[in-house]
Design a protein around this motif. Structure first.
Motif, PDB file in Angstrom:
ATOM      1  N   ARG A  44     -37.807 -69.622  -7.665  1.00  0.00           N
ATOM      2  CA  ARG A  44     -36.436 -69.888  -8.090  1.00  0.00           C
ATOM      3  C   ARG A  44     -35.400 -69.039  -7.370  1.00  0.00           C
ATOM      4  O   ARG A  44     -34.245 -69.439  -7.232  1.00  0.00           O
ATOM      5  CB  ARG A  44     -36.304 -69.650  -9.600  1.00  0.00           C
ATOM      6  CG  ARG A  44     -36.980 -70.697 -10.460  1.00  0.00           C
ATOM      7  CD  ARG A  44     -36.908 -70.314 -11.919  1.00  0.00           C
ATOM      8  NE  ARG A  44     -37.717 -69.131 -12.231  1.00  0.00           N
ATOM      9  CZ  ARG A  44     -37.699 -68.514 -13.407  1.00  0.00           C
ATOM     10  NH1 ARG A  44     -36.902 -68.943 -14.370  1.00  0.00           N
ATOM     11  NH2 ARG A  44     -38.474 -67.458 -13.621  1.00  0.00           N
ATOM     12  N   LEU A  86     -37.128 -62.225 -12.349  1.00  0.00           N
ATOM     13  CA  LEU A  86     -37.099 -63.650 -12.010  1.00  0.00           C
ATOM     14  C   LEU A  86     -36.659 -64.498 -13.208  1.00  0.00           C
ATOM     15  O   LEU A  86     -36.049 -65.557 -13.039  1.00  0.00           O
ATOM     16  CB  LEU A  86     -38.476 -64.106 -11.521  1.00  0.00           C
ATOM     17  CG  LEU A  86     -38.888 -63.620 -10.125  1.00  0.00           C
ATOM     18  CD1 LEU A  86     -40.366 -63.896  -9.871  1.00  0.00           C
ATOM     19  CD2 LEU A  86     -38.038 -64.274  -9.036  1.00  0.00           C
ATOM     20  N   ASP A  87     -36.941 -64.027 -14.409  1.00  0.00           N
ATOM     21  CA  ASP A  87     -36.563 -64.770 -15.618  1.00  0.00           C
ATOM     22  C   ASP A  87     -35.139 -64.472 -16.087  1.00  0.00           C
ATOM     23  O   ASP A  87     -34.631 -65.177 -16.968  1.00  0.00           O
ATOM     24  CB  ASP A  87     -37.539 -64.440 -16.756  1.00  0.00           C
ATOM     25  CG  ASP A  87     -38.913 -65.071 -16.556  1.00  0.00           C
ATOM     26  OD1 ASP A  87     -38.995 -66.068 -15.821  1.00  0.00           O
ATOM     27  OD2 ASP A  87     -39.890 -64.552 -17.132  1.00  0.00           O
ATOM     28  N   ASP A  88     -34.505 -63.458 -15.530  1.00  0.00           N
ATOM     29  CA  ASP A  88     -33.157 -63.066 -15.962  1.00  0.00           C
ATOM     30  C   ASP A  88     -32.119 -63.960 -15.279  1.00  0.00           C
ATOM     31  O   ASP A  88     -31.997 -63.967 -14.048  1.00  0.00           O
ATOM     32  CB  ASP A  88     -32.904 -61.603 -15.608  1.00  0.00           C
ATOM     33  CG  ASP A  88     -31.631 -61.049 -16.251  1.00  0.00           C
ATOM     34  OD1 ASP A  88     -30.644 -61.812 -16.381  1.00  0.00           O
ATOM     35  OD2 ASP A  88     -31.624 -59.860 -16.608  1.00  0.00           O
ATOM     36  N   ARG A  89     -31.345 -64.709 -16.082  1.00  0.00           N
ATOM     37  CA  ARG A  89     -30.351 -65.620 -15.518  1.00  0.00           C
ATOM     38  C   ARG A  89     -29.188 -64.893 -14.854  1.00  0.00           C
ATOM     39  O   ARG A  89     -28.401 -65.512 -14.134  1.00  0.00           O
ATOM     40  CB  ARG A  89     -29.819 -66.539 -16.614  1.00  0.00           C
ATOM     41  CG  ARG A  89     -30.870 -67.510 -17.156  1.00  0.00           C
ATOM     42  CD  ARG A  89     -30.270 -68.447 -18.182  1.00  0.00           C
ATOM     43  NE  ARG A  89     -31.259 -69.393 -18.682  1.00  0.00           N
ATOM     44  CZ  ARG A  89     -30.998 -70.325 -19.593  1.00  0.00           C
ATOM     45  NH1 ARG A  89     -29.769 -70.424 -20.114  1.00  0.00           N
ATOM     46  NH2 ARG A  89     -31.947 -71.146 -19.994  1.00  0.00           N
ATOM     47  N   THR A 128     -34.330 -58.354 -20.680  1.00  0.00           N
ATOM     48  CA  THR A 128     -34.983 -57.991 -19.419  1.00  0.00           C
ATOM     49  C   THR A 128     -35.344 -56.512 -19.414  1.00  0.00           C
ATOM     50  O   THR A 128     -36.462 -56.127 -19.037  1.00  0.00           O
ATOM     51  CB  THR A 128     -34.060 -58.311 -18.229  1.00  0.00           C
ATOM     52  OG1 THR A 128     -33.741 -59.704 -18.246  1.00  0.00           O
ATOM     53  CG2 THR A 128     -34.723 -57.958 -16.907  1.00  0.00           C
ATOM     54  N   LYS A 132     -41.455 -60.132 -12.490  1.00  0.00           N
ATOM     55  CA  LYS A 132     -41.454 -61.311 -13.361  1.00  0.00           C
ATOM     56  C   LYS A 132     -40.253 -61.286 -14.307  1.00  0.00           C
ATOM     57  O   LYS A 132     -39.603 -62.319 -14.541  1.00  0.00           O
ATOM     58  CB  LYS A 132     -42.749 -61.372 -14.168  1.00  0.00           C
ATOM     59  CG  LYS A 132     -43.949 -61.901 -13.405  1.00  0.00           C
ATOM     60  CD  LYS A 132     -45.169 -61.990 -14.321  1.00  0.00           C
ATOM     61  CE  LYS A 132     -46.355 -62.616 -13.612  1.00  0.00           C
ATOM     62  NZ  LYS A 132     -47.555 -62.682 -14.507  1.00  0.00           N
ATOM     63  N   ALA A 133     -39.945 -60.120 -14.852  1.00  0.00           N
ATOM     64  CA  ALA A 133     -38.801 -60.003 -15.762  1.00  0.00           C
ATOM     65  C   ALA A 133     -37.495 -60.329 -15.044  1.00  0.00           C
ATOM     66  O   ALA A 133     -36.619 -61.014 -15.592  1.00  0.00           O
ATOM     67  CB  ALA A 133     -38.753 -58.596 -16.355  1.00  0.00           C
ATOM     68  N   ARG A 171     -38.362 -55.891 -21.546  1.00  0.00           N
ATOM     69  CA  ARG A 171     -39.615 -56.258 -20.880  1.00  0.00           C
ATOM     70  C   ARG A 171     -40.012 -55.208 -19.852  1.00  0.00           C
ATOM     71  O   ARG A 171     -41.183 -54.822 -19.760  1.00  0.00           O
ATOM     72  CB  ARG A 171     -39.472 -57.626 -20.200  1.00  0.00           C
ATOM     73  CG  ARG A 171     -39.482 -58.794 -21.152  1.00  0.00           C
ATOM     74  CD  ARG A 171     -39.322 -60.110 -20.397  1.00  0.00           C
ATOM     75  NE  ARG A 171     -40.419 -60.378 -19.474  1.00  0.00           N
ATOM     76  CZ  ARG A 171     -40.486 -61.459 -18.695  1.00  0.00           C
ATOM     77  NH1 ARG A 171     -39.506 -62.367 -18.741  1.00  0.00           N
ATOM     78  NH2 ARG A 171     -41.512 -61.637 -17.889  1.00  0.00           N
ATOM     79  N   ASP A 216     -43.343 -68.486  -8.313  1.00  0.00           N
ATOM     80  CA  ASP A 216     -42.003 -68.669  -8.879  1.00  0.00           C
ATOM     81  C   ASP A 216     -40.981 -68.583  -7.753  1.00  0.00           C
ATOM     82  O   ASP A 216     -40.606 -67.501  -7.315  1.00  0.00           O
ATOM     83  CB  ASP A 216     -41.728 -67.592  -9.931  1.00  0.00           C
ATOM     84  CG  ASP A 216     -40.442 -67.848 -10.711  1.00  0.00           C
ATOM     85  OD1 ASP A 216     -39.573 -68.594 -10.210  1.00  0.00           O
ATOM     86  OD2 ASP A 216     -40.301 -67.295 -11.816  1.00  0.00           O
TER      87      ASP A 216
END
Length: 462
Positions: free
Chosen positions: A409, A376-379, A335, A373-374, A338, A407
């Motif tokens: 989530r 949102l993709d990080d768990r 992350t 965006k980065a 990115r 997105d």
């Protein structure tokens, strides 16, 4: 006992106390029902008969030539018992009693209220109030408030019940003026001579249009039934509760407002926590929390990431995060890599992420888009608070809206500081895009904490 759904879904309304003077409340209510598009049958009751705004007036409710689902009583307290007896003879299903001057005012008023209670009980008719503006159903455009308007009857998902009189109408008018905060159903409880908070909770829990429930209470009539219905409701949808009378002075004031009996505040707090509802202490907290629940998904965890132009605001927000029992998210190396595409200084790619001055190089819209965006993709991130300033051109935030809409989530909140007019314009754009905007990031953190509290409750982990 007749379910209150029968009254809230009324297809015929009679206004008792409908003056031929077009400026009086009774006449105004008949006009409102026409103006907002209520499709049911409508009539008024006036001893002299006639008509107003093209609506027929009959000398007595028993003279109305159709079955009556709901009677709205806009008459002084001393006339209410006899009017209700006529309603009982007519077979009216329910009545809204708007007048004040009952148990909250002393012995004579208490006598009127007991007469009302006895008539309702013996007839099976349901009663709302006294001391209330009554009901709203935005699906059918039913309202019993004579100062309602079409904006207040716009269809939404907030079910609200309040132990108050005119406050209900004022609050609903305010909510309906805000983007995305429209009502499903509104229930004024007033002095709760019959219908009370437990009835309202049961109805709103089952109502498919209602996605979130709000309550304003001064006391609780039946503690056991209230807890049972509150647990049932919170298992299906969030319940936000404002209860006044937290102090001795406030409890004394509520006794003269709606004839309330005080409930020990610590006991009430325990009831709310046990049932999984969320207690709030002010209207501004209520509105902000509504925004969060209605627009964002529930968080899967308690780890927050912050994106900011200001280190100071981000640090204060992290303090609030810890105080609320949450965590500041630790960003994954991938992350940070990115984010490093648009943030040159490596220390600024950690949480909190500082986008200044790099956005001057890459452009504001590209910078915030890449960073969000980065995250949102990080768990390891469960929610995002974006801290920025109010731009003169609100369109710079459209790219952020687009990213979040694409997105869903995780919950994302925005906080803007700056010129009040610029902020209002930016907030309109963000709210219209379903992205909650607050004055200060600490407010966003507290809303996230309440959403997390509810998420844990429904998963049985709290």
């Amino acid at each position: 006992m007749r379910p209150i759904r029968d009254i809230l879904e009324a297809q015929s309304v009679v206004v008792i106390g409908a003056s031929r003077d077009q400026e009086k409340p009774g006449a105004q209510l008949l006009k409102v029902l026409k103006d907002v598009g209520f499709a049911g049958r409508v009539a008024g009751v006036n001893p002299q008969g006639g008509n107003v705004f093209g609506v027929p007036l009959y000398p007595c409710v028993r003279d109305v030539p159709f079955e009556i689902d709901l009677a709205v009583l806009l008459i002084p307290p001393r006339f209410v018992p006899d009017a209700l007896r006529d309603c009982a003879v007519k077979g009216v299903k329910g009545a809204v009693i708007s007048a004040e001057g009952f148990a909250e005012t002393g012995t004579q008023g208490a006598t009127y209220q007991e007469d009302v209670r006895a008539i309702l009980k013996s007839s099976g008719m349901r009663g709302f109030g006294p001391n209330t503006l009554g009901l709203v159903n935005t699906q059918t455009k039913l309202t019993t408030s004579y100062f309602a308007n079409s904006q207040m009857l716009a269809s939404g998902h907030i079910g609200f019940a309040a132990q108050s009189g005119i406050f209900v109408g004022a609050l609903l008018r305010y909510l309906s003026s805000l983007t995305g905060l429209h009502l499903s159903k509104g229930i004024g409880l007033g002095n709760k001579v019959d219908v009370n908070e437990s009835d309202a909770l049961s109805f709103l829990a089952d109502d498919e249009q209602t996605k979130i429930i709000g309550l304003y209470l001064e006391d609780v009539k039946d503690g056991g039934r209230f807890v049972k219905n509150l647990k049932k409701a919170t298992a299906r949808k969030p319940v936000l509760i404002i209860k006044s009378g937290r102090t001795q002075a406030g409890a004394k004031a509520s006794a003269t407002h709606t004839a309330s009996m005080a409930v020990e505040d610590s006991v009430f707090d325990g009831i709310v926590r046990q049932a999984g509802a969320i207690r709030l202490h002010a209207i501004d907290e209520f509105v902000r929390t509504l925004k969060g629940f209605l627009n964002m998904p529930l968080p899967a965890g308690d780890r927050l990431a912050f994106v900011s132009y200001s280190g100071a605001q981000a640090i204060m927000s992290i303090d609030t995060t810890i105080e609320q029992g949450l965590q500041a998210a630790r960003l994954a190396d991938a992350t940070q890599a990115r984010i490093g595409r648009v943030i040159a200084t490596s220390s600024k790619t950690k949480n909190p992420i500082d986008i200044f001055p790099d956005w001057l190089t890459h452009g504001y819209e590209k910078t915030i888009t890449e960073v969000v965006k980065a995250l949102l993709d990080d768990r390891g991130v469960d929610g995002i608070v974006f801290i920025s300033f109010a731009e003169a051109n609100p369109e710079v935030y459209q790219s952020l809206v687009n990213v979040v809409q694409a997105d869903r989530r995780k919950p994302v909140f925005v906080s803007l500081l700056g010129d009040s007019l610029d902020k209002a314009a930016c907030e309109r754009l963000l709210d219209a895009g379903g992205l909650p905007c607050f004055d200060f990031p600490e407010q966003a953190v507290r809303v996230f904490a309440r959403m997390r509290q509810y998420a844990k409750r429904i998963k049985g982990t709290e």
